[in-house]
Scaffold this motif. Sequence first.
Motif, PDB file in Angstrom:
ATOM      1  N   HIS A 167       1.439  -3.132  32.627  1.00  0.00           N
ATOM      2  CA  HIS A 167       0.933  -3.780  33.833  1.00  0.00           C
ATOM      3  C   HIS A 167       0.105  -2.766  34.635  1.00  0.00           C
ATOM      4  CE1 HIS A 167       0.785  -6.016  37.543  1.00  0.00           C
ATOM      5  NE2 HIS A 167       1.349  -7.045  36.943  1.00  0.00           N
ATOM      6  N   ALA A 183       3.016 -12.850  29.107  1.00  0.00           N
ATOM      7  CA  ALA A 183       1.647 -13.338  28.917  1.00  0.00           C
ATOM      8  C   ALA A 183       0.767 -12.974  30.112  1.00  0.00           C
ATOM      9  CB  ALA A 183       1.648 -14.842  28.682  1.00  0.00           C
ATOM     10  N   ASP A 184       1.310 -13.107  31.313  1.00  0.00           N
ATOM     11  CA  ASP A 184       0.564 -12.742  32.512  1.00  0.00           C
ATOM     12  C   ASP A 184       0.265 -11.244  32.516  1.00  0.00           C
ATOM     13  OD1 ASP A 184      -0.465 -13.359  35.290  1.00  0.00           O
ATOM     14  OD2 ASP A 184       1.105 -11.878  35.759  1.00  0.00           O
ATOM     15  N   ILE A 241      -7.845 -11.699  24.252  1.00  0.00           N
ATOM     16  CA  ILE A 241      -6.832 -11.893  25.297  1.00  0.00           C
ATOM     17  C   ILE A 241      -5.993 -13.128  25.000  1.00  0.00           C
ATOM     18  CG2 ILE A 241      -6.467 -12.458  27.743  1.00  0.00           C
ATOM     19  CD1 ILE A 241      -8.874 -10.610  28.373  1.00  0.00           C
ATOM     20  N   THR A 272       0.223  -5.496  20.317  1.00  0.00           N
ATOM     21  CA  THR A 272       0.191  -6.032  21.679  1.00  0.00           C
ATOM     22  C   THR A 272       0.932  -5.129  22.657  1.00  0.00           C
ATOM     23  OG1 THR A 272       0.261  -8.219  20.586  1.00  0.00           O
ATOM     24  CG2 THR A 272       0.263  -8.193  22.978  1.00  0.00           C
ATOM     25  N   ILE A 285      -0.009  -9.209  29.971  1.00  0.00           N
ATOM     26  CA  ILE A 285      -1.023  -8.904  28.953  1.00  0.00           C
ATOM     27  C   ILE A 285      -2.412  -9.288  29.465  1.00  0.00           C
ATOM     28  CG2 ILE A 285      -1.869  -9.541  26.654  1.00  0.00           C
ATOM     29  CD1 ILE A 285       1.162  -9.792  25.862  1.00  0.00           C
ATOM     30  N   GLY A 286      -2.521 -10.460  30.080  1.00  0.00           N
ATOM     31  CA  GLY A 286      -3.804 -10.878  30.637  1.00  0.00           C
ATOM     32  C   GLY A 286      -4.326  -9.907  31.687  1.00  0.00           C
ATOM     33  N   SER A 337      -3.654 -12.334  22.178  1.00  0.00           N
ATOM     34  CA  SER A 337      -2.630 -11.376  22.597  1.00  0.00           C
ATOM     35  C   SER A 337      -1.594 -12.006  23.516  1.00  0.00           C
ATOM     36  CB  SER A 337      -3.284 -10.178  23.291  1.00  0.00           C
ATOM     37  OG  SER A 337      -4.125  -9.501  22.393  1.00  0.00           O
ATOM     38  N   ARG A 338      -2.014 -12.916  24.368  1.00  0.00           N
ATOM     39  CA  ARG A 338      -1.096 -13.569  25.309  1.00  0.00           C
ATOM     40  C   ARG A 338      -0.186 -14.592  24.619  1.00  0.00           C
ATOM     41  NH1 ARG A 338      -3.232 -16.558  29.720  1.00  0.00           N
ATOM     42  NH2 ARG A 338      -1.274 -16.054  30.749  1.00  0.00           N
ATOM     43  N   ASN A 339      -0.542 -15.018  23.431  1.00  0.00           N
ATOM     44  CA  ASN A 339       0.200 -16.080  22.750  1.00  0.00           C
ATOM     45  C   ASN A 339       1.433 -15.523  22.035  1.00  0.00           C
ATOM     46  OD1 ASN A 339       1.031 -18.447  21.664  1.00  0.00           O
ATOM     47  ND2 ASN A 339      -0.839 -18.825  20.492  1.00  0.00           N
TER      48      ASN A 339
END
Length: 177
Positions: free
Chosen positions: A97, A21-22, A43, A93, A24-25, A46-48
């Motif tokens: 990074h 999740a981090d 966002i 998704t 993706i954020g 997508s993070r979920n």
Amino acid sequence: MLDIPKTVIRRASRADIPEIADLIGRALAPFLSIGRQPIERYIAYSRNIADRWSSGDVLVVEDAEGIAGTVTYVDSVRRQDSLLPVEWATFRTLAVHPRARGRGLGGQLVQHCIETARNERAAVIGLHTGAFMATARGVYQRAGFQRSPEHDFFASSFLAFDTSEGDLLVAAYRLDL
């Protein structure tokens, strides 16, 4: 000679969810300038990963520093949406990074999904991507994906937000296997 760290693609574990999740954020944060409300909704969705855990295989690519990228592969049996034809395999998704960009990790994840779909004898693998994601679109096109505009939609119709700050075209692509 440039020393490129070795990478491994593996299925994520539930313990990986916060790190994914981090990632993706961080990967999507640069797009906030496009339109704050639409991108913030995108966002958050997508993070979920936890809410979509059972609808696909959450994969990660790891290097010596940890999780460097992610994608969720979804076969036609587990699809829970009707955004693409139900018989298509898909992935969603895809994110790399920021520290790991430019090393071809997104392409590796895409190729992994294509090979998985071929092994499962899918006739087509499709995807949606934000029309504003030029780098991702380039990765997909280099992998052989073609536009499939009949399956495009606007983000507001899926994420239910006020379009006063604009809307986002979500562009469809397909690769016949």
